[in-house]
Scaffold this motif. Structure first.
Motif, PDB file in Angstrom:
ATOM      1  N   ILE A  99       9.507   2.146  -0.467  1.00 41.14           N
ATOM      2  CA  ILE A  99       9.524   2.951  -1.700  1.00 41.14           C
ATOM      3  C   ILE A  99       8.105   3.139  -2.222  1.00 41.14           C
ATOM      4  O   ILE A  99       7.697   4.239  -2.582  1.00 41.14           O
ATOM      5  N   ILE A 100       7.340   2.062  -2.243  1.00 36.38           N
ATOM      6  CA  ILE A 100       5.963   2.117  -2.749  1.00 36.38           C
ATOM      7  C   ILE A 100       5.108   3.025  -1.870  1.00 36.38           C
ATOM      8  O   ILE A 100       4.346   3.857  -2.372  1.00 36.38           O
ATOM      9  N   GLU A 101       5.241   2.891  -0.551  1.00 39.87           N
ATOM     10  CA  GLU A 101       4.448   3.712   0.365  1.00 39.87           C
ATOM     11  C   GLU A 101       4.828   5.190   0.291  1.00 39.87           C
ATOM     12  O   GLU A 101       3.963   6.059   0.337  1.00 39.87           O
ATOM     13  N   SER A 102       6.116   5.487   0.170  1.00 35.47           N
ATOM     14  CA  SER A 102       6.544   6.890   0.166  1.00 35.47           C
ATOM     15  C   SER A 102       6.190   7.606  -1.133  1.00 35.47           C
ATOM     16  O   SER A 102       5.903   8.796  -1.130  1.00 35.47           O
ATOM     17  N   THR A 103       6.193   6.883  -2.245  1.00 32.27           N
ATOM     18  CA  THR A 103       5.900   7.518  -3.529  1.00 32.27           C
ATOM     19  C   THR A 103       4.458   7.324  -3.968  1.00 32.27           C
ATOM     20  O   THR A 103       3.953   8.079  -4.789  1.00 32.27           O
ATOM     21  N   GLY A 104       3.799   6.287  -3.460  1.00 32.09           N
ATOM     22  CA  GLY A 104       2.428   5.990  -3.877  1.00 32.09           C
ATOM     23  C   GLY A 104       2.365   5.228  -5.178  1.00 32.09           C
ATOM     24  O   GLY A 104       1.288   4.909  -5.663  1.00 32.09           O
ATOM     25  N   THR A 105       3.520   4.939  -5.757  1.00 31.24           N
ATOM     26  CA  THR A 105       3.569   4.154  -6.997  1.00 31.24           C
ATOM     27  C   THR A 105       4.683   3.128  -6.891  1.00 31.24           C
ATOM     28  O   THR A 105       5.534   3.197  -6.004  1.00 31.24           O
ATOM     29  N   ASN A 106       4.678   2.193  -7.813  1.00 27.00           N
ATOM     30  CA  ASN A 106       5.731   1.180  -7.843  1.00 27.00           C
ATOM     31  C   ASN A 106       7.023   1.762  -8.384  1.00 27.00           C
ATOM     32  O   ASN A 106       6.996   2.654  -9.228  1.00 27.00           O
ATOM     33  N   PRO A 107       8.147   1.239  -7.922  1.00 25.91           N
ATOM     34  CA  PRO A 107       9.413   1.656  -8.519  1.00 25.91           C
ATOM     35  C   PRO A 107       9.507   1.115  -9.938  1.00 25.91           C
ATOM     36  O   PRO A 107       8.757   0.209 -10.310  1.00 25.91           O
ATOM     37  N   PRO A 108      10.407   1.630 -10.750  1.00 26.03           N
ATOM     38  CA  PRO A 108      10.573   1.095 -12.107  1.00 26.03           C
ATOM     39  C   PRO A 108      10.912  -0.395 -12.066  1.00 26.03           C
ATOM     40  O   PRO A 108      11.468  -0.882 -11.070  1.00 26.03           O
ATOM     41  N   VAL A 109      10.592  -1.092 -13.135  1.00 29.83           N
ATOM     42  CA  VAL A 109      10.826  -2.537 -13.201  1.00 29.83           C
ATOM     43  C   VAL A 109      12.309  -2.855 -13.021  1.00 29.83           C
ATOM     44  O   VAL A 109      12.659  -3.859 -12.406  1.00 29.83           O
ATOM     45  N   THR A 110      13.190  -1.988 -13.508  1.00 35.69           N
ATOM     46  CA  THR A 110      14.621  -2.239 -13.339  1.00 35.69           C
ATOM     47  C   THR A 110      14.998  -2.264 -11.855  1.00 35.69           C
ATOM     48  O   THR A 110      15.809  -3.081 -11.432  1.00 35.69           O
ATOM     49  N   LEU A 111      14.387  -1.390 -11.058  1.00 31.67           N
ATOM     50  CA  LEU A 111      14.657  -1.368  -9.626  1.00 31.67           C
ATOM     51  C   LEU A 111      14.040  -2.587  -8.943  1.00 31.67           C
ATOM     52  O   LEU A 111      14.661  -3.187  -8.063  1.00 31.67           O
ATOM     53  N   LEU A 112      12.837  -2.961  -9.351  1.00 27.69           N
ATOM     54  CA  LEU A 112      12.224  -4.176  -8.815  1.00 27.69           C
ATOM     55  C   LEU A 112      13.124  -5.374  -9.074  1.00 27.69           C
ATOM     56  O   LEU A 112      13.371  -6.187  -8.181  1.00 27.69           O
TER      57      LEU A 112
END
Length: 71
Positions: A11-24
């Protein structure tokens, strides 16, 4: 946790950003508040892309303090 870590890294590699904290929190099996506590304790910036090591730290309980687990 290995599969979950790979999914988070994808997810991080495909979007270039972290997922939301709820998803983490969902992938790590902990609450949002615990993610924030651990990030603060381990000095992890949630606004920069996470690495395998930082995800591992977020998934690790905080050390015992005074005989009780903090989170």
């Amino acid at each position: 946790m290995a599969l979950q870590m790979e999914t988070l890294l994808n997810i991080i590699e495909s979007t270039g950003t972290n997922p939301p904290v709820t998803l983490l929190a969902k992938y790590l099996g902990i609450s949002k508040q615990t993610v924030y506590k651990r990030a603060k304790q381990y000095k992890i910036d949630l606004h920069t892309p996470l690495t395998r090591e930082t995800i591992r730290k977020l998934g690790t309980a905080l050390p015992l303090k005074g005989g009780t687990r903090k989170s």
